[in-house]
Scaffold this motif. Structure first.
Motif, PDB file in Angstrom:
ATOM      1  N   ASN A  22      30.153  37.523  48.216  1.00 32.38           N
ATOM      2  CA  ASN A  22      30.469  38.955  48.171  1.00 32.38           C
ATOM      3  C   ASN A  22      31.362  39.347  49.339  1.00 32.38           C
ATOM      4  N   ARG A  23      31.082  38.784  50.512  1.00 35.07           N
ATOM      5  CA  ARG A  23      31.895  39.101  51.685  1.00 35.07           C
ATOM      6  C   ARG A  23      33.303  38.520  51.569  1.00 35.07           C
ATOM      7  N   ALA A  26      35.181  40.741  49.315  1.00 38.85           N
ATOM      8  CA  ALA A  26      35.509  41.982  50.016  1.00 38.85           C
ATOM      9  C   ALA A  26      36.695  41.774  50.968  1.00 38.85           C
ATOM     10  N   GLN A  29      39.746  41.715  48.811  1.00 32.44           N
ATOM     11  CA  GLN A  29      40.037  43.065  48.343  1.00 32.44           C
ATOM     12  C   GLN A  29      40.662  43.912  49.456  1.00 32.44           C
TER      13      GLN A  29
END
Length: 203
Positions: A22-23, A26, A29
């Motif tokens: 997830n990191r 991120a 992104q």
């Protein structure tokens, strides 16, 4: 299958296990948000190991070398542990069992062509004393100096320990999201003039 709810303590364990990917997503992104209108994509050269930090062992980079083939250019230790050897330079499909490879090729092709992001759900089988487990991969597109999607930033994690013995991974589900993309939306960087921004598209 992807999207199936996990209950109780196993859900919390999975959330913690998948926090690194997830990191990493991120981080990708954040780089994309820095392009003009957020419609560009990061280049390979903009992926800084320092930005990924302690999650680097979960990261890898794929290079497309044919219509249905991509090669692992950079690999963190998690993917190498799954494959039971140094993963760099090997075909990405080698990490998966034979039954999954056709579906994998379709997913990877869709990410390159979309461009799109993809979330792959994984399963490993019990081998000897080593229990099977569940995992996830994220695939995130990167562009070259011409604005073409030629590489992917990947992230992989498993709930539980990965067996030190090579395990063929089964692709148990996938989810893709096509991106709004402008190949001319380069990375915006600050110039010396505070009210101007330089738009650069080189890799």
């Amino acid at each position: 299958m992807f999207g199936q709810k996990r209950s109780g303590g196993s859900e919390g364990t999975s959330l913690r296990a998948f926090a690194p990917i997830n990191r990493i997503e991120a981080y990708w992104q954040g780089l994309r948000d820095g392009t003009a209108g957020g419609l560009g994509l990061p280049t390979r050269s903009e992926i800084d190991p320092r930005g990924i930090g302690h999650d680097l062992r979960h990261a890898f980079v794929l290079e497309r070398i044919g219509p249905d083939l991509c090669r692992i250019r950079v690999s963190g230790s998690v993917l190498s542990e799954v494959m039971g050897c140094e993963a760099r330079g090997l075909p990405f499909s080698r990490a998966f069992d034979t039954a999954s490879q056709a579906s994998l090729a379709q997913v990877v092709d869709a990410v390159f062509r979309g461009p799109a992001t993809a979330r792959l759900t994984l399963r490993t089988v019990r081998r000897g004393l080593h229990p099977g487990g569940i995992g996830e991969i994220r695939l995130l597109p990167l562009v070259d100096r011409d604005g073409a999607v030629s590489r992917l930033l990947g992230a992989i994690a498993f709930a539980g320990r990965v067996s030190p013995v090579a395990q063929a991974v089964t692709l148990s589900g996938s989810f893709g999201r096509t991106l709004r993309f402008d190949p001319h939306a380069g990375q915006m960087r600050e110039t010396q003039v505070p009210y101007l921004r330089l738009v650069a598209t080189e890799a």
